[in-house]
Design a protein around this motif. Structure first.
Motif, short mmCIF file in Angstrom:
data_model
loop_
_atom_site.label_atom_id
_atom_site.label_comp_id
_atom_site.label_asym_id
_atom_site.label_seq_id
_atom_site.Cartn_x
_atom_site.Cartn_y
_atom_site.Cartn_z
N LYS A 1 0.83 -1.22 0.00
CA LYS A 1 0.00 0.00 0.00
C LYS A 1 0.86 1.26 0.00
O LYS A 1 0.53 2.24 -0.68
CB LYS A 1 -0.93 -0.01 1.21
CG LYS A 1 -2.02 -1.04 1.13
CD LYS A 1 -2.80 -1.07 2.43
CE LYS A 1 -3.79 -2.20 2.45
NZ LYS A 1 -4.52 -2.30 3.71
N LEU A 2 1.93 1.24 0.77
CA LEU A 2 2.82 2.40 0.80
C LEU A 2 3.44 2.63 -0.58
O LEU A 2 3.48 3.76 -1.07
CB LEU A 2 3.91 2.21 1.86
CG LEU A 2 3.44 2.20 3.32
CD1 LEU A 2 4.62 1.88 4.24
CD2 LEU A 2 2.83 3.54 3.70
N LEU B 1 8.52 -1.39 -7.84
CA LEU B 1 8.50 -1.87 -6.46
C LEU B 1 7.11 -2.38 -6.08
O LEU B 1 6.97 -3.44 -5.44
CB LEU B 1 8.92 -0.75 -5.51
CG LEU B 1 8.91 -1.08 -4.01
CD1 LEU B 1 9.91 -2.18 -3.70
CD2 LEU B 1 9.21 0.17 -3.18
N THR B 2 6.08 -1.66 -6.48
CA THR B 2 4.70 -2.09 -6.19
C THR B 2 4.41 -3.42 -6.87
O THR B 2 3.77 -4.30 -6.29
CB THR B 2 3.69 -1.03 -6.66
OG1 THR B 2 4.02 0.23 -6.09
CG2 THR B 2 2.28 -1.40 -6.26
N GLY B 3 4.89 -3.58 -8.10
CA GLY B 3 4.70 -4.85 -8.81
C GLY B 3 5.36 -6.01 -8.10
O GLY B 3 4.82 -7.13 -8.07
N LEU B 4 6.53 -5.77 -7.51
CA LEU B 4 7.19 -6.82 -6.73
C LEU B 4 6.36 -7.20 -5.51
O LEU B 4 6.26 -8.38 -5.14
CB LEU B 4 8.58 -6.36 -6.31
CG LEU B 4 9.60 -6.17 -7.44
CD1 LEU B 4 10.90 -5.58 -6.91
CD2 LEU B 4 9.88 -7.50 -8.13
N PHE B 5 5.76 -6.20 -4.86
CA PHE B 5 4.88 -6.50 -3.73
C PHE B 5 3.63 -7.26 -4.19
O PHE B 5 3.12 -8.11 -3.45
CB PHE B 5 4.48 -5.21 -3.02
CG PHE B 5 5.44 -4.78 -1.95
CD1 PHE B 5 5.57 -5.51 -0.77
CD2 PHE B 5 6.22 -3.64 -2.10
CE1 PHE B 5 6.44 -5.13 0.22
CE2 PHE B 5 7.11 -3.25 -1.11
CZ PHE B 5 7.23 -3.99 0.06
N VAL B 6 3.12 -6.95 -5.38
CA VAL B 6 1.98 -7.68 -5.92
C VAL B 6 2.32 -9.16 -6.04
O VAL B 6 1.54 -10.05 -5.65
CB VAL B 6 1.55 -7.11 -7.29
CG1 VAL B 6 0.54 -8.05 -7.97
CG2 VAL B 6 0.94 -5.73 -7.13
#
Length: 299
Positions: free
Chosen positions: A87-88, A168-173
């Motif tokens: 989310k961050l 980075l968000t894609g890695l968290f996904v």
């Protein structure tokens, strides 16, 4: 319902149901992303959505679904930590970049690493034809991002940082898709995982955005609440659908099919936001859909 779903696991009917659920998650996820990115502060949009789905999930978690098994508390904590990071990163991405540019980058990065992660965690392996489908799908997704990047004129100075946060968000996904698929398989009743996940997950964003809420004009509270309530129900069905799909069938295939959300996001940009599509974007969207079809039918 739980018994019926358990009977579908590993069957041809389960595979068909997982296909439908993954595609439904794709449509809903594109809507969810547009709701967070919309005209409001993306931090507050996400906080409003989280607060609504946390409050709605609370009575179901506490009084309706079976109580989690003891080993599930550690799994819930891990899921909470991963989703906080997601989310961050997502809020910082949407805070800096145009939706039609950063969204494809996020969704293109996710399935690649999810497929790899599913191989290590669940022993799933794609055939060469399926990997070709992944390459086709990613070519369309990243091609769409590059095309949109070349045509935008606003906030171009922020785009390098936005793209970095998008990756980075894609890695968290990828991380949460793989981990949550493990979590929903670790409990006997999948609805226990979903109810408690939403209940726990709804706490963080409203708390850290307290100062932003205090500075918000009073006239914006009602529109944000409406957005949050709508987003909560979209989240229930979007996240619930993809999690059920990963329980019924292969995690990697479900993750790839969900990323056709990029097509639906572009359609939202065209139909709702008034953005032009044109022949090049149409061709790139067709490439994304083709890649998903190849992955499905080569499996």
């Amino acid at each position: 319902m739980s018994g019926y779903l358990a009977a579908l696991e590993g069957t041809e009917a389960g595979h068909t149901a997982a296909l439908f659920l993954a595609l439904m998650a794709a449509v809903l996820h594109a809507i969810f992303g547009a709701l967070q990115k919309g005209k409001h502060d993306p931090w507050l949009s996400r906080a409003a959505i989280d607060a609504c789905y946390g409050l709605i999930a609370a009575p179901f978690a506490l009084f309706v679904v079976p109580w989690p098994e003891p080993h599930m508390w550690a799994i819930f904590f891990g899921a909470w930590v991963i989703h906080v990071g997601y989310k961050l990163a997502q809020a910082m991405t949407y805070d800096r970049g145009a939706y039609t540019v950063v969204y494809p980058v996020v969704r293109g990065t996710g399935p690649l690493f999810t497929v790899i992660g599913a191989g290590f965690v669940f022993g799933e392996h794609f055939s060469p034809a399926q990997w070709f489908g992944v390459v086709v799908l990613l070519a369309g997704i990243y091609g769409l991002a590059v095309y949109n990047l070349r045509t935008i004129t606003l906030d171009r100075a922020k785009m390098p940082a936005a793209l970095g946060f998008a990756v980075l968000t894609g890695l968290f996904v990828a991380l949460y898709t793989t981990y949550d698929a493990y979590g929903i398989r670790a409990t006997q009743d999948p609805f226990t995982f979903l109810a408690w996940f939403f209940f726990i997950d709804g706490v963080f964003m409203p708390v850290i955005t307290r100062k932003r809420w205090l500075a918000l004009p009073r006239a914006d509270f009602v529109p944000l609440f409406k957005r949050g309530l709508l987003g909560a129900f979209v989240a229930f069905f979007s996240f619930g659908s993809i999690m059920m799909a990963t329980r019924l069938d292969k995690v990697g295939e479900a993750a790839v099919l969900r990323e056709t959300s990029t097509v639906f996001a572009a359609l939202i940009g065209w139909l709702v936001l008034g953005e032009k599509v044109g022949p090049r974007r149409t061709a790139l969207m067709a490439l994304i859909a083709l890649g998903a079809v190849i992955v499905e039918f080569a499996g």
